[in-house]
Design a protein around this motif. Structure first.
Motif, PDB file in Angstrom:
ATOM      1  N   ALA A   7       0.783  -1.157  -0.197  1.00  0.00           N
ATOM      2  CA  ALA A   7       0.042   0.124  -0.109  1.00  0.00           C
ATOM      3  C   ALA A   7       0.724   1.184  -0.075  1.00  0.00           C
ATOM      4  N   GLY A   8       2.207   1.108   0.146  1.00  0.00           N
ATOM      5  CA  GLY A   8       3.019   2.317  -0.046  1.00  0.00           C
ATOM      6  C   GLY A   8       3.566   2.849   1.182  1.00  0.00           C
ATOM      7  N   PHE A   9       3.338   2.230   2.533  1.00  0.00           N
ATOM      8  CA  PHE A   9       3.692   2.541   3.769  1.00  0.00           C
ATOM      9  C   PHE A   9       5.345   2.101   4.039  1.00  0.00           C
ATOM     10  N   SER A  10       6.089   2.794   4.452  1.00  0.00           N
ATOM     11  CA  SER A  10       7.404   2.226   4.888  1.00  0.00           C
ATOM     12  C   SER A  10       7.238   1.375   6.257  1.00  0.00           C
ATOM     13  N   VAL A  11       7.774   0.070   6.188  1.00  0.00           N
ATOM     14  CA  VAL A  11       7.611  -0.788   7.240  1.00  0.00           C
ATOM     15  C   VAL A  11       8.769  -1.596   7.614  1.00  0.00           C
ATOM     16  N   ILE A  12       8.965  -1.663   8.984  1.00  0.00           N
ATOM     17  CA  ILE A  12      10.009  -2.656   9.433  1.00  0.00           C
ATOM     18  C   ILE A  12       9.030  -3.813  10.130  1.00  0.00           C
ATOM     19  N   CYS A  13       9.660  -4.833  10.089  1.00  0.00           N
ATOM     20  CA  CYS A  13       9.221  -5.875  10.873  1.00  0.00           C
ATOM     21  C   CYS A  13      10.182  -6.774  11.489  1.00  0.00           C
ATOM     22  N   VAL A  14       9.848  -6.905  12.629  1.00  0.00           N
ATOM     23  CA  VAL A  14      11.143  -7.829  13.659  1.00  0.00           C
ATOM     24  C   VAL A  14      10.463  -9.050  14.273  1.00  0.00           C
ATOM     25  N   ASP A  15      11.356  -9.909  14.726  1.00  0.00           N
ATOM     26  CA  ASP A  15      11.034 -11.055  15.041  1.00  0.00           C
ATOM     27  C   ASP A  15      12.203 -11.895  15.539  1.00  0.00           C
ATOM     28  N   PRO A  16      12.371 -12.099  17.042  1.00  0.00           N
ATOM     29  CA  PRO A  16      13.416 -12.873  17.490  1.00  0.00           C
ATOM     30  C   PRO A  16      13.960 -14.125  17.079  1.00  0.00           C
ATOM     31  N   ALA A  17      12.896 -14.875  16.136  1.00  0.00           N
ATOM     32  CA  ALA A  17      13.381 -16.160  15.710  1.00  0.00           C
ATOM     33  C   ALA A  17      13.081 -16.215  14.255  1.00  0.00           C
ATOM     34  N   PRO A  18      14.132 -16.509  13.371  1.00  0.00           N
ATOM     35  CA  PRO A  18      13.992 -16.396  12.008  1.00  0.00           C
ATOM     36  C   PRO A  18      13.047 -17.498  11.270  1.00  0.00           C
ATOM     37  N   PRO A  19      12.252 -17.233  10.552  1.00  0.00           N
ATOM     38  CA  PRO A  19      11.032 -17.895  10.118  1.00  0.00           C
ATOM     39  C   PRO A  19      11.509 -19.220   9.560  1.00  0.00           C
TER      40      PRO A  19
ATOM     41  N   ARG B 221       7.607 -12.468  -1.149  1.00  0.00           N
ATOM     42  CA  ARG B 221       6.952 -11.317  -1.355  1.00  0.00           C
ATOM     43  C   ARG B 221       7.661 -10.015  -0.778  1.00  0.00           C
ATOM     44  N   LEU B 222       7.807 -10.363   0.487  1.00  0.00           N
ATOM     45  CA  LEU B 222       8.664  -9.086   1.146  1.00  0.00           C
ATOM     46  C   LEU B 222      10.074  -8.770   0.575  1.00  0.00           C
ATOM     47  N   ALA B 223      10.611  -9.466  -0.197  1.00  0.00           N
ATOM     48  CA  ALA B 223      12.054  -9.196  -0.882  1.00  0.00           C
ATOM     49  C   ALA B 223      11.828  -8.451  -2.244  1.00  0.00           C
ATOM     50  N   ASP B 224      10.438  -8.235  -2.502  1.00  0.00           N
ATOM     51  CA  ASP B 224      10.147  -7.373  -3.729  1.00  0.00           C
ATOM     52  C   ASP B 224       9.902  -6.260  -3.133  1.00  0.00           C
ATOM     53  N   LEU B 225       9.714  -5.803  -2.039  1.00  0.00           N
ATOM     54  CA  LEU B 225       8.882  -4.451  -1.642  1.00  0.00           C
ATOM     55  C   LEU B 225      10.285  -3.894  -0.840  1.00  0.00           C
ATOM     56  N   PRO B 226      10.891  -2.817  -1.650  1.00  0.00           N
ATOM     57  CA  PRO B 226      11.986  -1.743  -1.237  1.00  0.00           C
ATOM     58  C   PRO B 226      11.735  -1.181   0.071  1.00  0.00           C
ATOM     59  N   ASN B 227      10.398  -0.899   0.399  1.00  0.00           N
ATOM     60  CA  ASN B 227      10.149  -0.114   1.387  1.00  0.00           C
ATOM     61  C   ASN B 227       9.783  -0.940   2.586  1.00  0.00           C
ATOM     62  N   VAL B 228       9.941  -2.178   2.586  1.00  0.00           N
ATOM     63  CA  VAL B 228       9.752  -3.129   3.795  1.00  0.00           C
ATOM     64  C   VAL B 228      11.155  -3.777   4.187  1.00  0.00           C
ATOM     65  N   SER B 229      11.291  -3.834   5.387  1.00  0.00           N
ATOM     66  CA  SER B 229      12.606  -4.334   5.865  1.00  0.00           C
ATOM     67  C   SER B 229      12.115  -5.504   7.190  1.00  0.00           C
ATOM     68  N   PHE B 230      12.629  -6.410   6.522  1.00  0.00           N
ATOM     69  CA  PHE B 230      12.082  -7.664   7.532  1.00  0.00           C
ATOM     70  C   PHE B 230      13.394  -7.931   8.309  1.00  0.00           C
ATOM     71  N   ARG B 231      13.438  -7.958   9.691  1.00  0.00           N
ATOM     72  CA  ARG B 231      15.003  -8.108  10.305  1.00  0.00           C
ATOM     73  C   ARG B 231      14.661  -9.285  11.478  1.00  0.00           C
ATOM     74  N   PRO B 232      14.830 -10.537  10.813  1.00  0.00           N
ATOM     75  CA  PRO B 232      14.721 -11.651  11.821  1.00  0.00           C
ATOM     76  C   PRO B 232      15.884 -11.975  12.643  1.00  0.00           C
ATOM     77  N   GLY B 233      15.650 -12.376  13.868  1.00  0.00           N
ATOM     78  CA  GLY B 233      16.771 -12.477  14.901  1.00  0.00           C
ATOM     79  C   GLY B 233      16.528 -11.109  15.723  1.00  0.00           C
ATOM     80  N   VAL B 234      15.836 -10.441  15.422  1.00  0.00           N
ATOM     81  CA  VAL B 234      15.701  -9.101  16.250  1.00  0.00           C
ATOM     82  C   VAL B 234      14.207  -8.817  16.922  1.00  0.00           C
ATOM     83  N   ALA B 235      14.438  -8.612  18.427  1.00  0.00           N
ATOM     84  CA  ALA B 235      13.099  -8.437  19.042  1.00  0.00           C
ATOM     85  C   ALA B 235      12.957  -7.054  19.550  1.00  0.00           C
TER      86      ALA B 235
END
Length: 399
Positions: free
Chosen positions: A27-39, A126-140
């Motif tokens: 939808a065009g929003f800048s996003v950071i997603c974090v999770d302590p455990a990698p999927p 899908r997230l890898a295709d979105l430059p405005n989304v940063s997924f950070r596994p291993g981060v809480a």
């Protein structure tokens, strides 16, 4: 340190959190997603989630808008009929069978079923295709401070992020919910569910079958064939001690127990994956919002896996949040936006949690008179066409 605020910080990288990241990012929003455990994204890997998710029809529009459904559809098995069998008589055999057919209310199936590990794999792609989304596994998320201007979150890697909207999607023991001082009301059943996949000689024909006896339902949910052999996901709910006993059985003994509990409806069942065990409970947060913050998915509500409601309720949370955000982008995370979210979602979720709680208690009964009453109620409800169609629409979330 992020000196300029981002739009959305999502704490939690499970299926719901990753879906939210894809939806807000698309939808065009800048996003950071974090999770302590990698999927875990492969069925054979340790820690893989052996459960499956039936994505009901109303959820598909949210997934399609997020650019996800095109990725998921090739791996999904349609659910055309929801079959309920009562096997609560003296012997574990079907004594009442009722089919709820999606054709009675629509030209489309009720939904489509996919393994949870595969959902994670496609969500990450899908997230890898979105430059405005940063997924950070291993981060809480470590520390949350909310202010009028935004939520300030310190992460476990010492990064500090300021977000216009903080979304807590970090599970039933949500640290975001705790940081916001939001309580929960929980019901524990002393019940657990075994989740795994099987193959069988008889085709499921896109029929999802829920078999009731005592302890909880035994549910067979269609999956695509495995190497040309029909396959289904199984959720087997029992009292806790019995579930642990079953999980520890040797394979041959377990398969014999499955065949008996399934009433043999698909023939002998062959275990195709490892078994996992999950505790059952109902839980709802006292509220779904805080300053600049919203709870969704299991941070907001937890229910047993009956009627495919769990993740679909989470996607409804997401759809509501995204709708409000897109209507007034300048008000993202504002008190007015969040108040609307609370009014729209909390009463709806409360009603569904209450309904699933009642259904689960009915499925657990062991006394024969109560099991007979359960079968009688099912037969009576099914015989009334308008009631039957109304129940099907309600299960989909239609009003």
């Amino acid at each position: 340190m992020n000196r300029e605020p981002i739009d959305v910080l999502i704490s939690g990288g499970g299926v719901a959190g990753l879906t939210a990241a894809a939806a807000f990012g698309t939808a065009g929003f800048s996003v950071i997603c974090v999770d302590p455990a990698p999927p875990v994204t492969a069925e054979s890997d340790a820690g893989a989630d052996m459960r499956t998710t039936a994505l009901l029809r109303p959820s598909i529009s949210v997934l399609r808008a997020a650019g996800l459904w095109e990725r998921l559809a090739p791996y999904a098995a349609p659910l055309q009929i929801m079959r309920i069998i009562d096997a609560g008589g003296a012997e574990p055999v079907a004594r009442l069978t009722r089919d709820f057919d999606a054709r009675d209310i629509s030209d489309e199936p009720f939904g489509w079923n996919l393994p949870n590990w595969l959902l994670r794999r496609e969500l990450l792609a899908r997230l890898a295709d979105l430059p405005n989304v940063s997924f950070r596994p291993g981060v809480a998320s470590r520390n949350v401070v909310t202010r009028e201007a935004g939520a300030v979150v310190t992460l476990s890697d010492a990064t500090q992020v300021t977000a216009r909207l903080l979304i807590g999607a970090d599970g039933r023991n949500s640290s975001v919910r705790e940081a916001l001082g939001i309580g929960v009301r929980a019901t524990r059943y002393g019940q657990k569910a075994l989740a795994f996949a099987v193959t069988h000689p008889i085709a499921h024909n896109n029929v999802s079958t829920e078999i009731h006896r005592a302890g909880g339902p035994f549910t067979l949910v269609p999956l695509p064939d495995r190497d040309g052999i029909p396959s289904s996901a199984v959720i087997w709910m029992e009292r806790g001690a019995e579930a642990e006993r079953l999980a520890a059985l040797p394979t041959a003994a377990f398969e014999a127990a499955m065949f008996e509990r399934s009433t043999g409806i698909l023939g002998p069942l062959t275990l195709a994956t490892r078994r996992s065990v999950w505790p059952m409970m109902c839980q709802i947060a006292d509220r779904f919002i805080g300053q600049r913050s919203a709870l969704m998915a299991e941070a907001a509500h937890v229910i047993p896996p009956i009627g495919a409601q769990g993740l679909n309720m989470s996607i409804a949370d997401l759809g509501c949040l995204l709708d409000l955000a897109q209507k007034t982008p300048g008000d993202l995370g504002s008190g007015d936006m969040l108040a609307h979210y609370q009014r729209r979602r909390w009463p709806e979720v409360k009603a569904r949690v209450t309904g699933i709680d009642l259904l689960n208690r009915a499925s657990m009964v062991s006394a024969r008179p109560l099991r007979d009453m359960r079968a009688g109620v099912l037969g009576a409800l099914y015989s009334l066409g308008p009631v039957r169609r109304g129940l099907m629409k309600a299960g989909l979330g239609a009003r």
